[in-house]
Design an enzyme around this catalytic site. Structure first.
Site, PDB file in Angstrom:
ATOM      1  N   ALA A 294     -27.415  16.291 -15.991  1.00 54.98           N
ATOM      2  CA  ALA A 294     -27.692  17.533 -16.700  1.00 54.98           C
ATOM      3  C   ALA A 294     -26.923  18.653 -16.009  1.00 54.98           C
ATOM      4  O   ALA A 294     -26.468  18.508 -14.868  1.00 54.98           O
ATOM      5  CB  ALA A 294     -29.187  17.815 -16.704  1.00 54.98           C
TER       6      ALA A 294
ATOM      7  N   GLY B 268     -29.195  12.603 -15.877  1.00 52.79           N
ATOM      8  CA  GLY B 268     -29.374  12.615 -17.329  1.00 52.79           C
ATOM      9  C   GLY B 268     -28.439  11.670 -18.041  1.00 52.79           C
ATOM     10  O   GLY B 268     -28.740  11.207 -19.153  1.00 52.79           O
TER      11      GLY B 268
ATOM     12  N   GLU C 242     -30.146   8.389 -17.920  1.00 51.48           N
ATOM     13  CA  GLU C 242     -31.267   8.461 -18.863  1.00 51.48           C
ATOM     14  C   GLU C 242     -30.778   8.307 -20.312  1.00 51.48           C
ATOM     15  O   GLU C 242     -31.438   7.671 -21.131  1.00 51.48           O
ATOM     16  CB  GLU C 242     -32.012   9.783 -18.670  1.00 51.48           C
ATOM     17  CG  GLU C 242     -32.771   9.798 -17.349  1.00 51.48           C
ATOM     18  CD  GLU C 242     -33.367  11.147 -16.995  1.00 51.48           C
ATOM     19  OE1 GLU C 242     -34.599  11.231 -16.863  1.00 51.48           O
ATOM     20  OE2 GLU C 242     -32.603  12.119 -16.850  1.00 51.48           O
TER      21      GLU C 242
ATOM     22  N   GLU D 171     -31.932  13.090  -8.649  1.00 52.13           N
ATOM     23  CA  GLU D 171     -32.655  14.351  -8.831  1.00 52.13           C
ATOM     24  C   GLU D 171     -33.462  14.790  -7.611  1.00 52.13           C
ATOM     25  O   GLU D 171     -33.574  15.997  -7.355  1.00 52.13           O
ATOM     26  CB  GLU D 171     -33.592  14.246 -10.054  1.00 52.13           C
ATOM     27  CG  GLU D 171     -32.881  14.242 -11.392  1.00 52.13           C
ATOM     28  CD  GLU D 171     -32.431  12.853 -11.851  1.00 52.13           C
ATOM     29  OE1 GLU D 171     -31.999  12.746 -13.002  1.00 52.13           O
ATOM     30  OE2 GLU D 171     -32.537  11.899 -11.050  1.00 52.13           O
TER      31      GLU D 171
END
Length: 255
Positions: free
Chosen positions: A65, A110, A113, A133
């Site tokens: 992200a 992300g 994910e 993260e």
């Protein structure tokens, strides 16, 4: 759309690329919103049976992200961001098409994910995977605390999330993140897609629904959203993301 590229190989197969190569295809709010709209539109294409998702360029599938955008978020903004990512990835997971992730290069945070929301994942020798993260003072917020353990098992998922360690394509293949390692993931994805579209389309859709029904029984991304957003009220998040932005090591012990 500014952040997405889409082309059709033929009427049954499409290729979607995240088009932010300058930023390692990182996912910001704008890109997630474009994906949300795109998925609603693509669902209406009754001729499309397989969607291949990849990243523009050779360096990254999606390298996470957008941390610069996340850095200044408060808890409420982080919750909205996490809900948006989870909403989009659930749409990918439940799309009435087969979704193949063609993993070219870095697949982090992300990005992993996003890959986990795909039905099948094909990488190359350069593919790298991690959920980093915790090094930023947060947790995965787009579904990894739920989906990763379904794919690799709970102990391996905990190891990857707690340590943030990066793994290569061979280890990713061994633990089940990747289905295949090929020199050209997109080319191999097209070849697999061509096999799939020759099968009975309704049967393939029903198979996906049945598999996902069992797979998602214990999925609880709403709780992940709550835990993710709570991190944005902590000094750990401030230190972790500031350190990333300033290109230095984070010092959590003295915060």
């Amino acid at each position: 759309m500014e952040n997405l590229l889409y082309e059709k190989v033929n009427e049954n197969i499409g290729i979607l690329k995240i088009n932010r190569a300058k930023y390692m295809n990182s996912l910001n709010k704008e890109t997630l919103n474009e994906l949300d709209i795109f998925l609603d539109e693509i669902e209406k294409d009754k001729n499309l049976h397989v969607l291949i998702i990849s990243g523009e360029g050779e360096k990254a599938f999606v390298a996470g992200a957008d941390i610069k955008q996340m850095k200044a978020m408060n808890c409420v903004e982080a919750m909205r961001f996490s809900k948006l990512g989870n909403k989009v990835f659930k749409k990918i997971e439940n799309l009435q098409k087969v979704v193949i992730g063609a993993i070219n290069g870095y697949c982090l945070g992300g990005g992993l994910e996003l890959a986990l929301a795909c039905d099948i994942r094909i990488g190359n020798e350069k593919s790298k995977f991690a959920q980093p993260e915790v090094g930023l003072g947060i947790i995965p917020g787009f579904g990894a605390t739920q989906r990763l353990s379904n794919v690799v098992g709970i102990s391996k998922a905990k190891e990857m999330i707690y340590t943030g360690d990066m793994i290569g394509s061979k280890e990713a293949l061994r633990i089940g993140i990747l289905n295949k390692i090929e020199e050209d993931p997109i080319k191999e994805s097209i070849e697999m897609a061509n096999k799939i579209i020759k099968k009975a389309p309704i049967a393939v859709k029903q198979a996906k629904k049945a598999i996902n029904f069992a797979y998602n029984k214990n999925l609880c991304t709403d709780y992940e959203v709550e835990c993710f957003s709570t991190c944005f009220s902590t000094t750990d998040q401030k230190e972790g993301m500031s350190a990333f932005d300033e290109k230095r090591k984070a010092n959590f012990l003295n915060k």
